[in-house]
Design a protein around this motif. Structure first.
Motif: not given
Length: 185
Positions: A23, A28, A30, A171, A174, A179
């Protein structure tokens, strides 16, 4: 319950280290998340004081981070930590059970340096959970993420959790495999 912004259950403290450091590497973003453990195009250095090496610091590298040792046999000074921070620095790492060792910079001071530079401080407090009030003390000293192992408070060996800043916990969520479970290939 422990006075922090957010928390997330993990499959143990070792996994919490890998997820939490991940993280710190990606936020976050992608594209960065999907690139892990390839961290060539992102800040990937995690600073650790020489006097803070222990058997689980290798979990930092599971996400693709590179440990950067600071200090020497005489110890570590705050200015050495500041000097080690650069554009590739993603986090500072402190094992709670070694905080306060002779020749090391305290968690509170490490976190203050990190905050000056916009770098999160991660604390491994896997078994530092009793009395329960101690669990929130690491964040109160400035830690941005702290991990704990459930086995040290009666839970299973394969469980733990991360606590800390809401954006870093988001994060972690994610990055978590679940996820991506519904994403198409």
């Amino acid at each position: 319950l422990i006075g922090v912004d957010a928390a997330r259950v993990t499959p143990g403290a070792s996994a919490a280290i890998a997820l939490g450091i991940g993280a710190c590497l990606t936020g976050c973003d992608q594209q960065r998340i999907e690139a892990l453990p390839n961290t060539a195009d992102m800040p990937n250095e995690v600073i650790l004081q020489r006097g803070h090496h222990y058997k689980y610091d290798r979990c930092v590298e599971l996400a693709g981070a590179r440990l950067v040792e600071v200090g020497d046999t005489e110890g570590t000074r705050p200015e050495e930590i500041r000097a080690a921070i650069g554009p590739r620095t993603a986090a500072l790492f402190v094992p709670a059970h070694l905080d306060g060792q002779n020749g090391t910079v305290s968690l509170a001071d490490v976190a203050a340096i990190g905050h000056e530079q916009g770098i999160p401080t991660f604390v491994d407090a896997a078994y530092m959970n009793y009395p329960v009030e101690i669990m929130g003390s690491f964040n109160a000293q400035g830690a941005d993420l702290v991990c704990f192992s459930a086995k040290y408070f009666g839970g299973p060996n394969a469980a733990g959790f991360l606590s800390g800043r809401r954006d870093l916990i988001a994060a972690v969520a994610a990055i978590d495999f679940t996820r991506h479970a519904g994403d198409s290939a």
